[in-house]
Design an enzyme around this catalytic site. Structure first.
Site, mmCIF file in Angstrom:
data_model
loop_
_atom_site.group_PDB
_atom_site.id
_atom_site.type_symbol
_atom_site.label_atom_id
_atom_site.label_comp_id
_atom_site.label_asym_id
_atom_site.label_seq_id
_atom_site.Cartn_x
_atom_site.Cartn_y
_atom_site.Cartn_z
ATOM 1 N N THR A 1 -3.386 8.833 -4.397
ATOM 2 C CA THR A 1 -3.440 9.202 -2.770
ATOM 3 C C THR A 1 -2.522 9.877 -2.466
ATOM 4 O OG1 THR A 1 -4.616 6.702 -2.642
ATOM 5 C CG2 THR A 1 -3.537 7.685 -0.767
ATOM 6 N N GLU B 1 0.927 -1.343 -0.089
ATOM 7 C CA GLU B 1 0.121 -0.077 0.010
ATOM 8 C C GLU B 1 1.062 1.451 -0.124
ATOM 9 O OE1 GLU B 1 -2.850 1.306 -0.541
ATOM 10 O OE2 GLU B 1 -3.972 1.321 0.995
HETATM 11 N N1 HSE Z 1 -6.853 7.316 4.684
HETATM 12 C C1 HSE Z 1 -6.288 7.060 3.476
HETATM 13 C C2 HSE Z 1 -6.202 8.624 2.801
HETATM 14 C C3 HSE Z 1 -7.060 6.250 2.324
HETATM 15 O O1 HSE Z 1 -7.366 9.104 3.091
HETATM 16 O O2 HSE Z 1 -5.591 9.265 2.402
HETATM 17 C C4 HSE Z 1 -6.341 6.100 1.206
HETATM 18 O O3 HSE Z 1 -5.381 5.581 0.971
#
Ligand code: HSE
Length: 308
Positions: A181, A128
């Site tokens: 992201t 990830e």
């Molecule tokens: N918690 C993470 C974000 C989820 O909002 O960046 C996406 O990977």
């Protein structure tokens, strides 16, 4: 068993007030992956269908997660991975998490289940991190555990399974634009004012309580994000219109799914979830922006083994 095929589901992370800690698992959209034992040692991605992604193991989310598993387990044989992606990368519904979680769960099955779910989450976090440039597990945990999960800590991984009220459904609209992201994290402030932090953790605490007690009114009252949404919503076309329309129609709450651009709503009952889907469509059709919608129950199982 020489080969394992899995369904690796999409997930909704953050769930408004639970940035980087809360998530839930969907059951109507996900990737498929095959892992296979081969004689030559090493981890090789032999196929990636659906979307163009790096095939080099060290640049691919699934490759890195698998390598983390293999480095620890050190199997006698090598591993081949096939990826059939149906979740668009950069969609906000856990595309990278599905790849990372799917591959480690499949490997675990292939090799006789040597690891528990915390350990699998730890390996998957390495993958990830390729996509988001930091280790977090709020999409990974619901994919691996199913249902709603709260990531109590990442180092070491501690995951709490949160009960799901029986009538809870999710509606998602996914505008067909990509928000990476890492970019979506880059717009966030490094520090937040104490008054906003207090409001956010009060909402998160009450949302967890509401999920435990199937209190739909309290779910609705808790699904607010005063910390992240103000920054990220500007990246998502027509976010405010969608949110206004679905809340007016009767959704319990609405927010950015993960790092966007997908928008999620939680609803009581499938009928309401379908009505909300239509409202989302009504907002988006005139914009000319391509989109997909999904209505899903909460997937309690998480990743599914398809050939056991
Ligand atoms: N918690 C993470 C974000 C989820 O909002 O960046 C996406 O990977």
């Amino acid at each position: 068993m020489k080969e394992v095929k899995v369904f690796a589901p999409a997930t909704v992370a953050n769930v408004a007030c639970g940035f980087d800690v809360l998530g839930f698992c969907l059951d109507t959209i996900g990737d498929e992956m095959v892992v296979r034992q081969v004689v030559k040692k090493g981890v090789v991605i032999t196929k990636c269908m659906g979307y163009v992604l790096p095939m080099a193991t060290e640049q691919n989310v699934a490759g890195v997660a698998a390598q983390a598993f293999v480095n620890d387990f050190d199997p006698e044989l090598g591993i081949e991975i096939e990826i059939y992606k149906y979740i668009k990368p950069g969609s906000g519904i856990g595309s990278s998490a599905a790849s990372a979680a799917g591959v480690v769960v499949a490997l675990n099955e292939l090799l006789g289940k040597p690891y528990n779910r915390e350990q699998l989450t730890t390996f998957a976090m390495k993958g990830e991190a390729v996509a988001s440039k930091c280790e977090h597990a709020d999409n990974l945990a619901p994919a691996i555990y199913g249902g709603f999960t709260l990531v109590k800590s990442c180092h070491p991984v501690k995951v709490l399974e949160i009960p799901t009220p029986a009538d809870l459904f999710a509606t998602i609209i996914h505008p067909q634009i990509e928000i990476k992201t890492a970019d979506s994290r880059a717009v966030l402030p490094k520090k937040i004012p104490l008054d906003l932090a207090i409001e956010q953790w009060a909402n998160l605490g009450s949302l967890i309580h509401a999920l435990h007690t199937s209190n739909y009114d309290l779910i609705a009252d808790s699904l607010n994000d005063v910390v992240i949404e103000p920054y990220r919503s500007t990246l998502i076309p027509h976010y405010k219109e969608v949110k206004t329309a679905v809340l007016h129609t009767g959704a319990l709450g609405c927010g950015i799914s993960g790092s966007g651009p997908s928008i999620f709503a939680l609803c009581k009952g499938k009928k309401m979830a379908l009505e909300i889907e239509q409202k989302m469509i009504d907002v988006y059709i005139p914009t000319g922006i391509d989109f997909e919608t999904h209505v899903s129950g909460i997937n309690h199982q998480g990743i599914k083994i398809l050939n056991s």
